[in-house]
Design a protein around this motif. Structure first.
Motif, PDB file in Angstrom:
ATOM      1  N   GLY A 261     -42.421   5.454 -31.193  1.00  0.00           N
ATOM      2  CA  GLY A 261     -42.253   4.279 -30.340  1.00  0.00           C
ATOM      3  C   GLY A 261     -43.574   3.794 -29.768  1.00  0.00           C
ATOM      4  N   ALA A 262     -44.430   4.722 -29.380  1.00  0.00           N
ATOM      5  CA  ALA A 262     -45.725   4.354 -28.811  1.00  0.00           C
ATOM      6  C   ALA A 262     -46.591   3.645 -29.851  1.00  0.00           C
ATOM      7  CB  ALA A 262     -46.431   5.603 -28.280  1.00  0.00           C
ATOM      8  N   VAL A 263     -46.543   4.149 -31.092  1.00  0.00           N
ATOM      9  CA  VAL A 263     -47.315   3.519 -32.173  1.00  0.00           C
ATOM     10  C   VAL A 263     -46.812   2.099 -32.433  1.00  0.00           C
ATOM     11  CG1 VAL A 263     -47.723   3.596 -34.676  1.00  0.00           C
ATOM     12  CG2 VAL A 263     -48.005   5.666 -33.289  1.00  0.00           C
ATOM     13  N   LEU A 264     -45.502   1.950 -32.488  1.00  0.00           N
ATOM     14  CA  LEU A 264     -44.948   0.619 -32.740  1.00  0.00           C
ATOM     15  C   LEU A 264     -45.272  -0.334 -31.594  1.00  0.00           C
ATOM     16  CD1 LEU A 264     -41.495   1.613 -34.287  1.00  0.00           C
ATOM     17  CD2 LEU A 264     -43.503   0.684 -35.477  1.00  0.00           C
ATOM     18  N   ARG A 265     -45.311   0.180 -30.372  1.00  0.00           N
ATOM     19  CA  ARG A 265     -45.655  -0.693 -29.237  1.00  0.00           C
ATOM     20  C   ARG A 265     -47.106  -1.150 -29.318  1.00  0.00           C
ATOM     21  NH1 ARG A 265     -43.784  -2.281 -24.161  1.00  0.00           N
ATOM     22  NH2 ARG A 265     -45.277  -3.851 -23.452  1.00  0.00           N
ATOM     23  N   VAL A 266     -48.003  -0.261 -29.736  1.00  0.00           N
ATOM     24  CA  VAL A 266     -49.408  -0.666 -29.928  1.00  0.00           C
ATOM     25  C   VAL A 266     -49.475  -1.794 -30.955  1.00  0.00           C
ATOM     26  CG1 VAL A 266     -51.626   0.063 -30.882  1.00  0.00           C
ATOM     27  CG2 VAL A 266     -50.434   1.530 -29.227  1.00  0.00           C
TER      28      VAL A 266
END
Length: 511
Positions: free
Chosen positions: A442-447
């Motif tokens: 999720g953090a990667v997709l948010r970046v």
């Protein structure tokens, strides 16, 4: 107080039909106007048509109609082309309008009151096609004896009574202008050309004609009409309300940028500032000239049958795709070649693959694995921080290039971030993280979402329709698409619509 920004295209001469050169000028100017609006400026963007002169009178006669009917029809066609290119202008000016006749009459009176106009007779070489006078030294002679202007137009010897503008008296003042304001003419190659022309010595300029009648009458001089370039250049102050300095738009003058083709740089960078100096009016801040398009290596000409109708390009490839190609393919100040393979390459490699695929991959993973809601940012890794820093730095970099009219470099800066984001998604492999570390996924997709948001926001001036659809899919509210809004993060958990491709690949039609 909001800072004003006034930008213009040249007004297009109505002796012919619109072509890709006109569209290119209008789109480049539109990109600057849209960028400044998104950057918080109060923008006034002017375009329109130049409708007087011997060439128009002759074209109307050849078409078997009166000049006003002819200009009404052709001006409407230019306006339709401009609208079809997605150009969001604030005013469309026509030099046959009464407001312009009043403005030109006052400009003439001010120049005359300054003692810079006198009556004599003109004798010399004149190119009807260019509506311009040329010195003998500028001409070449064909084997058949025909003399040709630098533009390629034939010239004819003209002798007639004429009012003259004392252009020669402005040589030192113009050179001082170029020295004190080195950005007054852009790019630098055009600046050097202008300085060389002025240093070579300025001759007084014939500013009235008596051999035809389709023009604005010279005040108190029956039989004389104003030289078409004196008339045409004045459109830029007419639209601001001149001579009424209490007009609502007068505060926009002087213009921040006149965008012009390289073939008319002399008129804008020499004649126009001299007219304004004489009339006691402020000078524009910058004249930015662009090069020409050639087609498959050949200069466009009616005889070769390779003149490109911009609306047909849009029908074939798409509006935003053509807007992008025109600004991406060549440096603004230089010439560039247009070809079908070059357009397809930009569409398929950069739009469909680099940007479109990046957005589609990212948003499809959010839709499938994050409940179609915006995931939260995590604690930034070094890779996260590097990509986000590149995205955060983008506005300042692009702003510099837009202000210099180096559009291709602005787009290259944006594409550096797009390529970096594609490298990031491949390294981080969020589809694999879905099986091992959903929080990190999720953090990667948010970046990625935050990076694509910056890219799409900055690309709005170039591709407004496509970027509106991309920002819709990123969940960016319509009122949060200015550059200032980039400082505010999107809300974690916001619902996102189903992802849809924005840039289809171009597929060759079946034979």
């Amino acid at each position: 107080m909001t800072q004003r920004f006034y930008i213009t295209t040249p007004i297009y001469y109505v002796n012919g039909t619109p072509h890709i050169g006109h569209a290119y000028t209008s789109i480049a100017t539109d990109v600057m106007a849209r960028f400044k609006r998104l950057d918080g400026y109060d923008v006034f963007f002017l375009t329109g048509t130049d409708e007087h002169g011997q060439k128009v009178q002759q074209a109307a006669a050849a078409a078997g109609v009166d000049p006003q009917s002819f200009t009404d029809r052709v001006s409407a066609d230019f306006r339709a082309m401009t609208d079809a290119m997605g150009v969001a202008y604030d005013d469309w000016i026509r030099t046959t309008e009464q407001r312009h006749k009043v403005s030109c009459t006052e400009l003439w009176r001010r120049i005359a009151q300054a003692g810079d106009i006198y009556l004599d007779h003109y004798e010399g070489w004149y190119a009807v096609r260019d509506e311009a006078f040329y010195d003998e030294s500028e001409l070449t002679t064909r084997p058949d004896g025909t003399k040709i202007a630098p533009s390629g137009a034939p010239v004819e010897w003209v002798r007639e009574p004429s009012y003259f503008f004392k252009l020669s008296a402005f040589q030192d003042r113009l050179l001082k202008l170029y020295e004190e304001q080195p950005d007054f003419v852009a790019p630098s190659s055009r600046r050097s050309e202008v300085i060389s022309f002025v240093k070579g010595g300025l001759r007084d300029l014939s500013v009235s004609r008596t051999t035809f009648s389709w023009g604005i009458p010279v005040p108190d001089a029956p039989g004389h009409v104003m030289y078409v370039w004196l008339d045409a250049l004045n459109n830029y102050v007419t639209a601001c309300g001149f001579p009424d300095e209490n007009a609502p738009r007068w505060p926009y003058w002087p213009a921040d940028v006149h965008v012009v083709g390289k073939d008319i740089i002399r008129f804008h960078a020499v004649y126009w500032p001299a007219f304004l100096m004489s009339a006691g009016l402020p000078l524009p801040k910058r004249v930015s000239s662009h090069g020409w398009w050639v087609v498959e290596g050949e200069k466009m000409s009616k005889s070769l049958g390779n003149v490109i109708e911009p609306r047909k390009l849009v029908e074939t490839y798409g509006l935003d795709q053509i807007r992008y190609f025109l600004l991406r393919e060549k440096p603004f100040g230089g010439d560039g070649s247009m070809s079908h393979p070059a357009i397809v390459s930009r569409i398929n490699v950069e739009l469909a693959n680099d940007l479109g695929n990046l957005a589609q991959r990212t948003l499809s993973l959010v839709a499938r694995n994050c409940g179609a809601t915006l995931p939260a940012r995590g604690e930034a890794t070094e890779d996260d921080a590097a990509l986000l820093a590149a995205a955060d730095a983008l506005l300042a970099q692009v702003r510099v290039h837009i202000d210099r009219q180096t559009f291709h470099e602005a787009l290259e800066e944006i594409w550096k971030v797009i390529r970096a984001a594609n490298g990031y998604i491949d390294r981080q492999a969020p589809w694999a993280l879905n099986k091992t570390d959903k929080v990190r996924m999720g953090a990667v997709l948010r970046v990625l979402v935050d990076t694509i948001r910056v890219v799409a926001t900055l690309l709005q001036p170039v591709m407004p329709g496509s970027m509106a659809r991309m920002l819709d899919q990123l969940g960016v509210p319509a009122d949060a698409r200015t550059f200032a809004a980039l400082a505010t993060r999107l809300n974690d958990g916001a619902a996102l619509p189903p992802p849809q491709g924005v840039f289809p690949r171009y597929v060759e039609p079946a034979a």
